[in-house]
Structure formats: C-alpha cells, structure tokens
Design a protein around this motif. Structure first.
Motif, PDB file in Angstrom:
ATOM      1  N   LEU A  11       0.835  -1.198   0.000  1.00  0.00           N
ATOM      2  CA  LEU A  11       0.000   0.000   0.000  1.00  0.00           C
ATOM      3  C   LEU A  11       0.869   1.247   0.000  1.00  0.00           C
ATOM      4  N   ASN A  12       0.335   2.303  -0.548  1.00  0.00           N
ATOM      5  CA  ASN A  12       0.947   3.612  -0.450  1.00  0.00           C
ATOM      6  C   ASN A  12       1.036   3.971   1.035  1.00  0.00           C
ATOM      7  N   GLU A  13       2.150   4.561   1.456  1.00  0.00           N
ATOM      8  CA  GLU A  13       2.364   4.879   2.870  1.00  0.00           C
ATOM      9  C   GLU A  13       1.279   5.788   3.443  1.00  0.00           C
ATOM     10  N   ASP A  14       0.854   6.784   2.675  1.00  0.00           N
ATOM     11  CA  ASP A  14      -0.197   7.692   3.150  1.00  0.00           C
ATOM     12  C   ASP A  14      -1.529   6.971   3.312  1.00  0.00           C
ATOM     13  N   MET A  15      -1.819   6.050   2.390  1.00  0.00           N
ATOM     14  CA  MET A  15      -3.062   5.280   2.486  1.00  0.00           C
ATOM     15  C   MET A  15      -3.036   4.403   3.740  1.00  0.00           C
ATOM     16  N   LEU A  16      -1.904   3.760   3.993  1.00  0.00           N
ATOM     17  CA  LEU A  16      -1.784   2.904   5.174  1.00  0.00           C
ATOM     18  C   LEU A  16      -1.953   3.719   6.454  1.00  0.00           C
ATOM     19  N   LYS A  17      -1.357   4.893   6.504  1.00  0.00           N
ATOM     20  CA  LYS A  17      -1.504   5.747   7.689  1.00  0.00           C
ATOM     21  C   LYS A  17      -2.967   6.129   7.905  1.00  0.00           C
ATOM     22  N   ALA A  18      -3.678   6.436   6.826  1.00  0.00           N
ATOM     23  CA  ALA A  18      -5.094   6.787   6.933  1.00  0.00           C
ATOM     24  C   ALA A  18      -5.917   5.599   7.437  1.00  0.00           C
ATOM     25  N   ILE A  19      -5.606   4.395   6.944  1.00  0.00           N
ATOM     26  CA  ILE A  19      -6.323   3.189   7.389  1.00  0.00           C
ATOM     27  C   ILE A  19      -6.009   2.899   8.850  1.00  0.00           C
TER      28      ILE A  19
END
Length: 54
Positions: A11-19
């Motif tokens: 996953l994109n790092e920003d997407m993972l942080k949001a999840i």
C-alpha cells in the motif's frame, strides 16, 4: 468460521496511515479494518461470499 489465508499487500504509505488512523478510531486492528472495508465493498457490489450455513 472461514479459514483465513495470509498474503502480502503493498500500500501507499499515506493510504496505510489513513487506514491505521481509521482503525484506531473504530477500535479495530489495521488488519480488521481492511477486512471490514473489503467486506463492505463486496456487499455493496453484491459479491459478498455466502455464509457457511447457506
């Protein structure tokens, strides 16, 4: 209960942080949140797996 199978997910790092933040807000693990999101999407698309008792 259905058998679970492990696999790698990139996953994109920003997407993972949001999840991860969403999961924390909902008192779920990150894995549990992703499973919930996927099941919700499957239900909305009318592609959810049938329950074992059906």
């Amino acid at each position: 209960m259905a058998k679970k199978k492990a696999f790698a997910l990139r996953l994109n790092e920003d997407m993972l942080k949001a999840i991860e933040k969403w999961a924390s807000d909902e008192f779920r693990s990150t894995n549990g949140q992703i499973e919930w999101m996927l099941l919700k999407a499957l239900k909305e698309a009318k592609r959810a797996p049938k329950k074992e008792d059906e």
